[in-house]
Write an enzyme that holds these catalytic residues in place. Structure first.
Site, short mmCIF file in Angstrom:
data_model
loop_
_atom_site.label_atom_id
_atom_site.label_comp_id
_atom_site.label_asym_id
_atom_site.label_seq_id
_atom_site.Cartn_x
_atom_site.Cartn_y
_atom_site.Cartn_z
N CYS A 1 -8.43 -6.39 4.45
CA CYS A 1 -7.19 -6.71 5.16
C CYS A 1 -7.35 -6.67 6.68
O CYS A 1 -6.53 -7.22 7.41
CB CYS A 1 -6.09 -5.75 4.75
SG CYS A 1 -5.89 -5.68 2.97
N HIS B 1 -0.67 -5.88 9.64
CA HIS B 1 -1.05 -6.28 8.28
C HIS B 1 0.13 -6.00 7.37
O HIS B 1 0.80 -4.98 7.49
CB HIS B 1 -2.28 -5.50 7.82
CG HIS B 1 -2.55 -5.71 6.36
ND1 HIS B 1 -2.65 -6.97 5.82
CD2 HIS B 1 -2.67 -4.84 5.33
CE1 HIS B 1 -2.85 -6.87 4.52
NE2 HIS B 1 -2.86 -5.58 4.20
N ASN C 1 1.27 -9.28 0.04
CA ASN C 1 0.07 -8.87 0.76
C ASN C 1 -1.03 -9.92 0.50
O ASN C 1 -1.44 -10.10 -0.63
CB ASN C 1 -0.35 -7.49 0.24
CG ASN C 1 -1.62 -6.96 0.89
OD1 ASN C 1 -2.32 -7.68 1.60
ND2 ASN C 1 -1.91 -5.69 0.63
O1 UT7 Z 1 -3.58 -3.94 1.92
C1 UT7 Z 1 -4.46 -2.89 1.75
C2 UT7 Z 1 -3.83 -1.59 1.84
N1 UT7 Z 1 -2.84 -1.42 0.81
C3 UT7 Z 1 -1.98 -0.45 0.95
O2 UT7 Z 1 -2.03 0.23 1.94
C4 UT7 Z 1 -0.99 -0.21 -0.15
C5 UT7 Z 1 -0.48 1.18 -0.03
N2 UT7 Z 1 0.38 1.63 -1.11
C6 UT7 Z 1 1.61 1.14 -1.36
O3 UT7 Z 1 2.07 0.20 -0.74
C7 UT7 Z 1 2.45 1.89 -2.37
O4 UT7 Z 1 1.82 3.09 -2.69
C8 UT7 Z 1 2.72 1.09 -3.69
C9 UT7 Z 1 3.68 -0.03 -3.40
C10 UT7 Z 1 1.42 0.54 -4.23
C11 UT7 Z 1 3.36 1.99 -4.71
O5 UT7 Z 1 4.56 2.58 -4.20
P1 UT7 Z 1 4.79 4.15 -4.29
O6 UT7 Z 1 6.12 4.40 -3.72
O7 UT7 Z 1 3.62 4.83 -3.64
O8 UT7 Z 1 4.83 4.39 -5.83
P2 UT7 Z 1 3.89 5.32 -6.74
O9 UT7 Z 1 2.53 4.73 -6.86
O10 UT7 Z 1 3.99 6.73 -6.25
O11 UT7 Z 1 4.62 5.21 -8.12
C12 UT7 Z 1 5.94 5.72 -8.30
C13 UT7 Z 1 6.41 5.37 -9.70
C14 UT7 Z 1 5.37 5.69 -10.77
O12 UT7 Z 1 6.08 6.17 -11.92
P3 UT7 Z 1 6.16 7.70 -12.28
O13 UT7 Z 1 4.73 8.14 -12.43
O14 UT7 Z 1 6.84 8.34 -11.11
O15 UT7 Z 1 6.95 7.73 -13.53
C15 UT7 Z 1 4.73 4.38 -11.10
O16 UT7 Z 1 4.22 4.31 -12.40
O17 UT7 Z 1 6.62 3.96 -9.80
C16 UT7 Z 1 5.91 3.44 -10.92
N3 UT7 Z 1 5.52 2.08 -10.67
C17 UT7 Z 1 6.31 1.03 -10.93
N4 UT7 Z 1 7.54 0.93 -11.46
C18 UT7 Z 1 8.08 -0.28 -11.58
C19 UT7 Z 1 4.36 1.63 -10.11
N5 UT7 Z 1 4.38 0.30 -10.01
C20 UT7 Z 1 5.59 -0.10 -10.52
C21 UT7 Z 1 6.20 -1.36 -10.68
N6 UT7 Z 1 7.44 -1.40 -11.21
N7 UT7 Z 1 5.59 -2.51 -10.30
#
Ligand code: UT7
Length: 325
Positions: free
Chosen positions: A113, A252, A282
């Site tokens: 990225c 980004h 992204n």
């Molecule tokens: O471009 C390169 C660099 N990339 C980044 O820097 C990306 C950085 N990370 C992010 O943008 C975020 O961490 C994500 C968007 C990937 C995820 O968001 P989050 O707020 O960190 O969510 P999480 O991974 O902590 O997940 C929270 C909950 C989980 O459920 P439980 O374990 O709390 O029951 C996940 O399983 O959300 C769940 N979850 C979803 N639910 C519905 C994860 N993906 C989804 C989804 N739909 N698509």
């Protein structure tokens, strides 16, 4: 050293659109979750058979036209991508042929990225030292070709697209400062495990879904906020500037929450941050450059404005750049 600036911009986004409601039919997710957690509403998808060089070509042609240059005027083509047409040759070589840029030296950069900012910084040095006169820097990705459509943690995030700029000597303004960095100890947080020399493609790697992008998103989130903040502060310090000098940040576009957290830490109001994540998701190396291109085309960047590019991604790598437009 010569002053180096961007004299032309171009962008290409494929026609196919995948909305959050389309994704609701594919994995256990919701428009509400995707919108509130990421800021993404839709993303562009390359057509079947459309590769990174096909997208790049259209963006490059537009950038050349915008710069009022011909392909034969190019001395250098640098392409930032992690989803090239094939492991080799480089996308830059393929583009050279398709454009007819016969005298250009060509190579790709793998800095995920942050690839466009890396590419810009490298190309700038060739022109600043008078090695070359005109360079084309492209960020192009078909990220959906390495997206696991069964993994809701990642498949809702990515899209396809390409952006390009032409760099040349300028009399006034141009690139003021660039800063690049890497922390390779965290390379396992975001990668594609197979298809390289560590795990060459076998039926087992395919069965184990190892040819898809894997990401520890939550872990990455915190690092992204801190690293992008540090990178912006460092490049400003190098330039002897403060945030009050910046007219527009082009970050980004990994997550709107990451971007807004960085802006908050830096004390920059939201109206000075350019976003295209809602429409594009992204697009890795293509995100920063397409956002820059759109901001120019929408008249959000005017002559004399000071622009800050700030990017972060797999490697982990980061890069920031200040440009006087
Ligand atoms: O471009 C390169 C660099 N990339 C980044 O820097 C990306 C950085 N990370 C992010 O943008 C975020 O961490 C994500 C968007 C990937 C995820 O968001 P989050 O707020 O960190 O969510 P999480 O991974 O902590 O997940 C929270 C909950 C989980 O459920 P439980 O374990 O709390 O029951 C996940 O399983 O959300 C769940 N979850 C979803 N639910 C519905 C994860 N993906 C989804 C989804 N739909 N698509």
């Amino acid at each position: 050293m010569k002053k180096v600036g961007i004299i032309g911009v171009g962008e290409y986004l494929p026609e196919r659109i995948l909305t959050n409601s389309d994704l609701e039919k594919m994995v256990d997710t919701s428009d509400e979750w995707i919108t509130t957690r990421t800021g993404i509403k839709k993303r562009h998808l390359a057509a079947v058979g459309q590769a990174a060089s096909d997208l790049a070509l259209k963006a490059a042609q537009q950038a050349l036209e915008n710069a009022k240059l011909k392909a034969e005027d190019l001395d250098l083509i640098v392409v930032a991508t992690i989803t090239g047409d094939m492991p080799f040759p480089s996308v830059a070589s393929i583009i050279q042929d398709k454009l007819g840029a016969k005298k250009a030296a060509c190579f790709d950069i793998s800095a995920a990225c942050a690839g466009f900012v890396y590419g810009l910084s490298v190309a700038e040095k060739f022109i600043a030292t008078a090695t070359y006169k005109n360079a084309l820097v492209i960020g192009t990705e078909v990220l959906t070709s390495i997206t696991d459509w069964q993994d809701r943690n990642t498949c809702v995030l990515f899209g396809d697209g390409a952006g390009a700029v032409v760099l040349s000597e300028v009399k006034k303004g141009g690139i003021i400062s660039t800063y690049l960095g890497c922390d390779g100890s965290k390379s396992g947080i975001l990668n594609m495990p197979a298809g390289g020399s560590r795990n060459p493609a076998t039926s087992e790697t395919v069965r184990n879904r190892q040819h898809y992008l894997k990401m520890q998103g939550n872990e990455l989130f915190k690092i992204a906020v801190n690293t992008m903040t540090d990178a912006a502060e460092t490049v400003l310090k190098q330039a002897g500037m403060t945030f009050a000098d910046i007219n527009l940040i082009i970050p980004h576009q990994a997550n709107a929450r990451i971007i807004m957290a960085v802006a908050k830490k830096l004390g920059i109001p939201q109206d000075r941050v350019y976003l295209n994540i809602e429409r594009c998701g992204n697009m890795s190396s293509a995100s920063t450059v397409t956002a820059l291109c759109e901001a120019v085309q929408e008249g959000k960047i005017k002559k004399g404005d000071i622009i800050l590019l700030d990017a972060f991604g797999a490697g982990l790598v980061w890069g920031a750049c200040i440009i006087e437009w």
